[in-house]
Design an enzyme around this catalytic site. Structure first.
Site, PDB file in Angstrom:
ATOM      1  N   TYR A 157       0.840  -1.144   0.015  1.00  0.00           N
ATOM      2  CA  TYR A 157      -0.075   0.155  -0.063  1.00  0.00           C
ATOM      3  C   TYR A 157       0.824   1.238  -0.109  1.00  0.00           C
ATOM      4  CZ  TYR A 157      -3.025   3.470   1.947  1.00  0.00           C
ATOM      5  OH  TYR A 157      -3.733   4.831   2.211  1.00  0.00           O
ATOM      6  N   TYR A 171      -2.813   0.120  -4.189  1.00  0.00           N
ATOM      7  CA  TYR A 171      -2.935  -1.069  -3.505  1.00  0.00           C
ATOM      8  C   TYR A 171      -2.374  -2.148  -4.430  1.00  0.00           C
ATOM      9  CZ  TYR A 171      -6.175   1.503  -0.708  1.00  0.00           C
ATOM     10  OH  TYR A 171      -6.853   2.197   0.214  1.00  0.00           O
ATOM     11  N   GLU A 183      -5.159  -4.707   6.945  1.00  0.00           N
ATOM     12  CA  GLU A 183      -6.014  -3.851   7.444  1.00  0.00           C
ATOM     13  C   GLU A 183      -7.211  -4.768   7.987  1.00  0.00           C
ATOM     14  OE1 GLU A 183     -10.130  -1.976   6.217  1.00  0.00           O
ATOM     15  OE2 GLU A 183      -9.085  -3.795   5.414  1.00  0.00           O
TER      16      GLU A 183
END
Length: 230
Positions: free
Chosen positions: A111, A122, A217
């Site tokens: 990222y 990404y 994430e």
């Protein structure tokens, strides 16, 4: 601090633009949160970036070298953390290894950001229950390091960025099929392969790189990850 704005909000899907956490050395007032506070900086020769909105319980830990550990629970809120470099480059070959165990919406990705123009990008290696490529416009495909990736593009309008609230493009490569989560994981991402493929379909990164990390994430989910970056 600028909050993490996600594609779950923008297009009811996977995470989208998350802004660079304010660096504590630049006067960022740490807010009380569950687990560790948001921060960014350097650790053992690597840049790290960590952000949480505090809605769930999350702990980010910088380990030796390029390793970090992230645990999150509560099935609530938004968080992201990882290690890498600042600035990024157009040609870096990134290796990662470790364990990745998401439960719900999550991803593991290279990222980063560029400026001139402002682009968020990404390279998604693995994800949990939602495929981010189902919520963006497909522009093509590419084979890098022996794996196939879908190339996608989305627009973020008046959303948080490394330069405050802006309108900007997101560039995506999403591995298809993904690396299976739920245990040991490793791989190599040749950023130059992806960036060249993006350029070939008219997706041009900026000339000024900001940070470039291997990020984990989570969004309204839970899980654990211990990732080593090199």
């Amino acid at each position: 601090m600028v909050s993490f704005s996600s594609l779950f909000v923008a297009i009811a899907a996977v995470s989208g633009a998350y802004a660079a956490p304010a660096n504590v050395t630049e006067g960022f007032e740490l807010m009380a949160r569950a687990g560790t506070p948001s921060s960014s900086g350097t650790n053992n020769g690597y840049f790290y970036s960590w952000w949480t909105d505090g809605a769930g319980t999350a702990t980010y830990t910088n380990n030796a070298g390029g390793q970090y550990t992230l645990t999150w629970s509560g099935n609530n809120g938004n968080l992201v953390g990882g290690k890498g470099w600042n600035p990024g480059t157009n040609t870096r070959v990134i290796n990662y290894s470790g364990t990745y165990n998401p439960n719900g919406n999550s991803y593991l990705a290279v990222y980063g950001w560029t400026r001139s123009p402002l682009i968020e990008y990404y390279v998604v290696e693995s994800y949990g229950s939602f495929n981010p490529s189902s919520a963006a416009a497909k522009k093509g495909s590419v084979t890098c390091n022996g794996a196939s990736y879908d190339i996608l593009q989305t627009t973020r309008t008046n959303q948080p960025s490394i330069d405050g609230t802006q309108t900007f493009q997101q560039f995506w490569s999403v591995r298809n099929p993904k690396k299976n989560p739920g245990g040991a994981i490793s791989g190599t991402v040749d950023t130059g392969c992806h960036f060249t493929a993006w350029k070939n379909v008219g997706m041009n990164l900026g000339t000024n790189h900001n940070y470039q990390i291997v990020a984990t994430e989570g969004y309204f989910s839970s899980g654990t990850a211990t990732i080593t970056v090199s």
